[in-house]
Design an enzyme around this catalytic site. Structure first.
Site, PDB file in Angstrom:
ATOM      1  N   TYR A 117       0.965  -1.106   0.144  1.00 50.34           N
ATOM      2  CA  TYR A 117      -0.083   0.009   0.009  1.00 50.34           C
ATOM      3  C   TYR A 117       0.916   1.198   0.423  1.00 50.34           C
ATOM      4  CZ  TYR A 117       1.168   0.354   4.905  1.00 50.34           C
ATOM      5  OH  TYR A 117       1.370   0.319   6.235  1.00 50.34           O
ATOM      6  N   CYS A 118       0.265   2.420  -0.642  1.00 51.03           N
ATOM      7  CA  CYS A 118       0.978   3.694  -0.395  1.00 51.03           C
ATOM      8  C   CYS A 118      -0.125   4.643  -0.402  1.00 51.03           C
ATOM      9  CB  CYS A 118       1.830   3.809  -1.575  1.00 51.03           C
ATOM     10  SG  CYS A 118       1.003   3.714  -3.314  1.00 51.03           S
ATOM     11  N   THR A 119       0.143   5.932  -0.570  1.00 59.65           N
ATOM     12  CA  THR A 119      -0.544   7.004  -0.348  1.00 59.65           C
ATOM     13  C   THR A 119      -1.868   6.858  -1.332  1.00 59.65           C
ATOM     14  OG1 THR A 119       1.025   8.448   0.242  1.00 59.65           O
ATOM     15  CG2 THR A 119      -1.014   9.581  -0.372  1.00 59.65           C
ATOM     16  N   ILE A 170      -4.339   4.488   0.401  1.00 56.12           N
ATOM     17  CA  ILE A 170      -4.851   4.653   1.644  1.00 56.12           C
ATOM     18  C   ILE A 170      -5.840   5.727   1.577  1.00 56.12           C
ATOM     19  CG2 ILE A 170      -4.063   5.823   3.926  1.00 56.12           C
ATOM     20  CD1 ILE A 170      -1.339   4.903   3.513  1.00 56.12           C
TER      21      ILE A 170
END
Length: 631
Positions: free
Chosen positions: A214-216, A245
């Protein structure tokens, strides 16, 4: 689209739009013209990045303008299926934050990559088509929710699940996923381009497992998941949170399995859920704190740091945890020189005979864009001051993207003189020193004479000691003397490690003439380090070798098997193309040195001048182009 922004009463409210799309772009110029015209007509501000493989956009404006932009983009078939993340928010209230995040103007640029995955920008990135499988926010949540039960019931047929955070350390410090019985891997990296190295060093934590990334907003996971899957057997099961996210918090406003705040790269700084718990802590006093609005940065690597309001009033020089772990800022005191903060060895740690004389102003903790830090190694019988003067034009033309740091070499040389012509004609057997009556009894050097140094010396060289200030030479300058200067490498290497530890980190290493020979040897040494990357003593991302040589040195320092392998450190080689113009270093020597570096990672600039670093077009443009790949 978020339903909360659908109301017509809110159409004039300010908002932020983020989206990316990987697709083959047939005509970049045409797409550039579209964005330039559309964004300006709608008064949108922010960043637009275009590459042959797609677009990455973060813009702000009124919600009505942003919706019109979305409609215009959707009319192009290339953007089918694009996830447009539109959020209502307040207008930028902090000019400093708005400027740093690029929300005071419209910036449209054509780039080679939408996100730079590798520290080595000359190595081809993995195919985006090999990226991990997308999981919606609901699917991602469901997998985590069942993970505990799956973990307890898993036998040999089930794969262990791990979470991998693809973001930078300063982002993870204020928010991250936490799920009972599921390991979350935080690489603790300064920048995204450091992630591949972490993956390479931690393959055992990923192989044979189901990896949830996951990342932004999702874009960083695309390339990173493809990189993991490119490693082959045991790395096939890689999944990524689609929309990042941001989409997850929209789906689960209470935070779900995400704790803290989601760091974002616009003027909002961060986005939180309804959970008010603070995950971050002040760097200095450890008080709960998660506000990056002050945009304070580490004085060594420029990474954002969390410093509470109270601690901000106590000082202005900060060292991030990564630099602190590598002993940066330890034993240093602050001083003010020409209105700049500089770091000097403290009285209780610096010995009186220390040779470190780095001209290194410590960068202030401001919101200015990060510059590359380049350690510069001077040539034979030079010093940091003289090389700084010779490189003044280069430093001036690179000042917006690079900070050049100059340091004296460790081997101090005696001053040299030559006998008058009438005495040189005496028989060779006359070896006794000239007498005072002959007028050649030389006084100590003037205080205006700067000491001279070398990185490499001839075998049998004796370090200047005591009052031995002068050394007589038999004849004119010997242009091939550099071929005999192969001793003193170990001392110089240890010295550079000390400089890196006390004044680093540095992004790159620039060497001129003998300094280039030393820089090349450092690059080869760096490649042969066998210690884990977390504990390496120094790590340069690139080297620039100007009028370089060093084949003999390298063959002496490294075994034959090692010399058959090309050096993979990204390199820029600069030397004269016309035979004889550089009267000190033969063109062939520089060319042979360049041949030892991997062609896929090296660039050669041959200029029409002599023993210099050229700073006029087109050479300076080529140098800037090389450096810009590391920004």
């Amino acid at each position: 689209m978020d339903p909360k922004v659908d109301s017509k009463e809110e159409e004039d409210q300010y908002g932020v739009l983020l989206y990316y799309k990987y697709a083959q772009i047939p005509d970049l110029d045409e797409l550039f013209s579209f964005y330039d015209s559309n964004c300006k007509s709608l008064s949108l501000l922010g960043r637009v990045r275009l590459s042959p493989l797609g677009v990455n956009v973060t813009v702000g404006g009124t919600l009505s303008a942003l919706k019109k932009h979305i409609a215009a983009v959707e009319s192009n078939g290339l953007f089918e299926g694009t996830d447009f993340k539109l959020a209502a928010c307040g207008r930028p209230s902090n000019d400093k934050v708005a400027e740093e995040c690029g929300f005071t103007c419209l910036s449209i640029r054509i780039v080679k990559e939408l996100v730079t995955l590798s520290c080595n920008p000359l190595i081809k990135s993995p195919e985006i088509s090999h990226a991990g499988k997308h999981l919606s926010a609901a699917e991602f949540h469901s997998v985590l929710q069942k993970a505990g039960q799956l973990h307890k019931e898993s036998k040999e047929n089930d794969r262990e699940l791990v979470l991998l955070d693809a973001r930078n350390l300063y982002e993870t410090r204020i928010g991250k996923f936490h799920t009972p019985n599921v390991e979350t891997l935080d690489p603790c990296i300064r920048q995204y381009s450091d992630l591949p190295s972490w993956i390479d060093d931690n393959c055992d934590q990923l192989q044979g497992k189901s990896v949830l990334m996951y990342c932004t907003g999702g874009i960083r996971c695309e390339m990173a998941s493809a990189y993991i899957r490119s490693k082959g057997a045991g790395f096939e099961n890689v999944f990524q949170l689609y929309g990042g996210i941001q989409r997850y918090l929209e789906q689960f406003p209470d935070g779900g399995f995400f704790q803290g705040k989601n760091f974002v790269f616009d003027h909002r700084i961060s986005v939180s859920s309804s959970d008010a718990n603070i995950l971050g802590a002040c760097l200095l006093c450890a008080t709960s704190y998660d506000d990056y609005s002050s945009r304070l940065r580490c004085n060594y690597c420029r990474m954002l740091v969390l410093v509470c309001d109270s601690c901000q009033r106590k000082g202005s020089v900060f060292t991030c945890e990564l630099c602190h772990n590598h002993h940066k800022g330890v034993g240093l005191t602050s001083s003010i020189v020409n209105d700049e903060i500089s770091s000097l060895p403290s009285a209780d740690t610096a010995s009186s005979d220390t040779k470190l004389s780095c001209q290194v102003p410590c960068r202030q903790a401001t919101g200015s864009p990060r510059k590359l830090r380049i350690l510069c190694l001077h040539g034979f019988r030079q010093n940091a001051s003289s090389f700084k003067g010779r490189a003044a034009s280069l430093a001036k033309k690179l000042k917006s993207i690079a900070e050049l740091v100059f340091v004296d070499a460790p081997h101090e040389l005696a001053f040299i003189y030559q006998l008058p012509s009438d005495l040189r004609e005496l028989p060779h057997s006359c070896t006794s020193p000239p007498t005072p009556q002959q007028g050649t009894n030389l006084p100590p050097p003037s205080e205006h004479c700067k000491k001279k140094y070398a990185w490499l010396v001839a075998p049998g060289f004796r370090e200047k000691t005591g009052n031995s200030n002068w050394e007589m030479v038999d004849g004119p300058f010997e242009p091939l003397q550099y071929q005999q200067q192969t001793a003193g490498f170990d001392e110089s290497l240890a010295y550079i490690k000390t400089v890196f530890a006390q004044e680093g980190p540095f992004d790159g290493l620039l060497g001129f003439s003998q300094g280039a020979a030393m820089a090349a040897a450092v690059a080869f040494t760096q490649q042969t380090q066998t210690t884990p990357s977390k504990t390496v003593e120094m790590q340069f991302r690139f080297v620039i070798l100007c009028s370089g040589f060093g084949i003999k040195l390298l063959k002496q320092q490294f075994d034959e098997e090692r010399m058959t392998k090309k050096c993979h450190c990204p390199s820029l080689h600069i030397f004269g193309k016309d035979h004889g113009k550089d009267r000190q270093i033969a063109k062939q020597e520089s060319r042979e040195l360049a041949s030892l570096f991997d062609e896929g990672c090296s660039i050669v600039i041959e200029h029409d001048s002599g023993h210099i670093i050229p700073t006029r077009p087109p050479y300076i443009d080529d140098i800037k182009d090389f450096l810009s790949r590391f920004l």
